[in-house]
Design an enzyme around this catalytic site. Structure first.
Site: not given
Ligand code: UT7
Length: 338
Positions: A115, A262, A292
């Site tokens: 991430c 993020h 995501n």
């Protein structure tokens, strides 16, 4: 003084729309649960029949970014490719992308920062550019999660979160007196929490690396996550790293035009917004549409925010923040100035 500036950004999201309702065909879940716990309404996945890897998504995003930068592939001094879902175990997706771009010997570096791939990738690019080792770098963050998820009730906590996609950014070193480009970055890792979000197999520490019974009985080839542990870490570490990154840039949160976090969970970003006392118009979220997309999430969000004129590329100071597997967490301040 040499600064690293963004010359072009591009994104590519595959076409297969998967709504929360669609997922209820495969697992015991609901649109209500997914939206309440994550904010996600839908995500896009690569075609079910396969044969589309992270480098394929990255290629399309790269072509858009190159076009916007006014570059041809031969202008690139180096490729940095961030992914946790490489096309194959090795070589890295950066090499595969390099070939697909028609390049013969341009160096390609894969990074495995999940991430925070955007942060580690851009900080690396910044260091290469400032040291003079490269001047034009193509950064790509791309993920194909969908082929590696346990799309059953057993894997529902992870499977509902992830989407496929790619973002690409062309970075260039420019001599300027202006306080523009990458102003600061802060990178962190804590391997102590590696098992809180990981995908184990195939594992070189095991011999053999993979056994059929581990796939069938234990599903150790699917990602596993202690969602609550990661969530709690994010609530503490994201405000900390935001402050550290702002301090390094000599800025305060009030100097920031937009925060692009993020896109891991809308609730995490809303908690960050509350902690930092940010009005709605100063934080950008698109997890609702894309899920995501890990290393792709920030470049995709940046591209969308530019497209929607939420980011004014003539004058905008952005704070990026992120946390994920590793554990890794990071921040970056970037200023567009023309
Ligand atoms: O970018 C990578 C970094 N990752 C993250 O930042 C993830 C951070 N964590 C999270 O986003 C959240 O922890 C999740 C969305 C993963 C889970 O949300 P939660 O509020 O922490 O739920 P939970 O894991 O505590 O589970 C609550 C309940 C459980 O049932 P019981 O034990 O209360 O009966 C789960 O089995 O919800 C159940 N559950 C589901 N129910 C319907 C878990 N997944 C699902 C699902 N649909 N998809």
């Amino acid at each position: 003084m040499k600064r690293t500036v963004i010359k072009g950004v591009g994104r590519y999201i595959p076409e297969r729309l998967v709504t929360n309702e669609d997922l209820t065909k495969y697992m015991d879940t609901s649109d209500e649960w997914i939206q309440q716990r994550t904010g996600i309404k839908q995500r896009y996945w690569v075609p079910e029949e396969g044969n589309v890897g992270a480098s394929d998504l990255g290629l399309i995003a790269s072509k858009i970014a190159l076009d916007r930068a006014g570059w041809v592939p031969e202008d690139i001094d180096m490729i940095i490719f961030a992914t946790l879902s490489p096309d194959i175990f090795f070589p890295g997706s950066g090499c595969l992308l390099q070939y697909k771009l028609g390049l013969k010997s341009t160096p390609a570096l894969d990074i495995r920062q999940q991430c925070t791939g955007f942060f580690y990738g851009l900080a690396t690019a910044d260091a290469y550019i400032k040291s003079g080792m490269a001047n034009r770098i193509l950064f790509v963050g791309a993920e194909v999660h969908s082929t590696g998820l346990d799309i059953s009730t057993r894997g529902r906590d992870v499977a509902v979160i992830f989407g496929d996609g790619a973002g690409a950014i062309c970075l260039e070193g420019v001599e300027t007196d202006k306080n523009e480009g990458i102003l600061s970055s802060a990178l962190h890792a804590s391997g102590k929490y590696a098992d809180k979000l990981c995908l184990e197999l195939p594992a070189s520490r095991l011999n053999p690396r993979i056994k059929p019974e581990w796939l069938v009985d234990d599903c150790r080839h699917f990602p596993s996550m202690d969602g609550q542990a990661i969530f709690k870490q994010a609530l503490v570490k994201l405000p900390q790293v935001a402050k550290e990154t702002l301090d390094k840039a000599g800025l305060e949160i009030g100097d920031i035009d937009l925060v692009i976090p993020h896109q891991a969970n809308l609730r995490i970003n809303q908690a960050f917004q509350r902690t930092m006392n940010l009005p709605d118009e100063k934080i950008f979220n698109n997890i609702q549409k894309f899920g995501n997309t890990t290393a792709a999430s920030i470049p995709v969000a940046l591209d969308e925010a530019i497209e929607k004129n939420i980011v004014n590329v003539n004058n905008c100071t952005i704070l990026f923040i992120g946390l994920g597997a590793g554990l890794t967490w990071a921040g970056m301040v970037y200023r567009f100035l023309n």
